[in-house]
Design a protein around this motif. Sequence first.
Motif, PDB file in Angstrom:
ATOM      1  N   ARG A 126       1.938   4.735  -2.961  1.00 58.63           N
ATOM      2  CA  ARG A 126       0.540   5.904  -2.573  1.00 58.63           C
ATOM      3  C   ARG A 126       2.155   6.299  -3.639  1.00 58.63           C
ATOM      4  O   ARG A 126       1.867   7.515  -3.615  1.00 58.63           O
ATOM      5  CB  ARG A 126       0.542   5.735  -1.220  1.00 58.63           C
ATOM      6  CG  ARG A 126      -0.833   5.595  -0.587  1.00 58.63           C
ATOM      7  CD  ARG A 126      -1.069   6.405   0.968  1.00 58.63           C
ATOM      8  NE  ARG A 126      -0.067   5.402   1.554  1.00 58.63           N
ATOM      9  CZ  ARG A 126      -0.182   4.228   2.317  1.00 58.63           C
ATOM     10  NH1 ARG A 126      -1.155   3.614   2.178  1.00 58.63           N
ATOM     11  NH2 ARG A 126       0.436   4.595   2.899  1.00 58.63           N
ATOM     12  N   ARG A 154       0.760  -1.502   0.068  1.00 57.90           N
ATOM     13  CA  ARG A 154      -0.225   0.209  -0.235  1.00 57.90           C
ATOM     14  C   ARG A 154       0.699   1.194   0.150  1.00 57.90           C
ATOM     15  O   ARG A 154       0.667   2.376  -0.510  1.00 57.90           O
ATOM     16  CB  ARG A 154      -0.410   0.102   1.169  1.00 57.90           C
ATOM     17  CG  ARG A 154      -2.386  -1.083   1.201  1.00 57.90           C
ATOM     18  CD  ARG A 154      -3.338  -0.554   2.040  1.00 57.90           C
ATOM     19  NE  ARG A 154      -2.550  -1.053   3.910  1.00 57.90           N
ATOM     20  CZ  ARG A 154      -2.166  -2.031   3.944  1.00 57.90           C
ATOM     21  NH1 ARG A 154      -3.243  -3.385   3.630  1.00 57.90           N
ATOM     22  NH2 ARG A 154      -1.604  -2.205   5.255  1.00 57.90           N
ATOM     23  N   GLU A 155       2.323   0.995   0.858  1.00 59.15           N
ATOM     24  CA  GLU A 155       2.722   2.181   0.992  1.00 59.15           C
ATOM     25  C   GLU A 155       3.140   2.769  -0.387  1.00 59.15           C
ATOM     26  O   GLU A 155       3.548   3.587  -0.872  1.00 59.15           O
ATOM     27  CB  GLU A 155       3.535   2.164   1.905  1.00 59.15           C
ATOM     28  CG  GLU A 155       4.779   3.301   1.899  1.00 59.15           C
ATOM     29  CD  GLU A 155       6.041   3.208   2.683  1.00 59.15           C
ATOM     30  OE1 GLU A 155       7.039   3.391   3.024  1.00 59.15           O
ATOM     31  OE2 GLU A 155       5.857   2.420   3.808  1.00 59.15           O
TER      32      GLU A 155
END
Length: 231
Positions: A217, A213-214
């Motif tokens: 982003r 997820r990081e």
Amino acid sequence: SIKMSFRASVRPEQFLLTGLTQRSNLLCAGLIGLTCTLFGALGAMIMWMVPTCSQFGHIETQACGACAAMQLSSLLHITFVKQNVVPSRAFETRWVHRIVFVVKFLSMITNVCIFAFPTPSVIDAVSGRQFVMLRWVEWVTLSFVMTFVVEAMDSTSLRGPALCAISQLLSTSCGMLMPLAPSLFWWKVIFTTAFVLFGYLFRRLWLKEALLRERRRSLPAGGPPARGPRA
């Protein structure tokens, strides 16, 4: 500022098992040696601890023989056919292929032994089921090496893959010891320990999902730039 993506910040040659470094070759060779040594040592230990040998049931024995035949055909295919096919990044992945070959070979040896010979077996006093201990030797060994390979494939640090592999080694070792427990109390203790150690995989899954997820982003907003019209 936009962070660099994973592929941009970490070069493939830095990975533990598939990197173009002497460290990767030594690590893979050492992993193969450790796997074979662990398999042999655990097998000898079980033969010493469980001197009673018995033949598995007819259906189960035939199933092991069929699995061994299929595994043998797979190994022959890898040895005589697949090695002539040059995949992309063949140089980087050749040691990983060797590790997988060893895993398949040890699994085949286990099936051949169970099919052809009486092997150490124990009746679990709690569940009442027969434990073929040689199968547990296989599971303990291969759970360690395959967990390490999967975790280290895209890792640059040894700590994470090693901890994860050791947790599964200990978890399956507890499973192997369960039928040897002297009492119901110790059976429950061993079972609980195995369950908790197995849960470490879910912690690793959570960490990987959080990292994914990081990195998503960190990608530029709007996706890849549009291509112009062709001439």
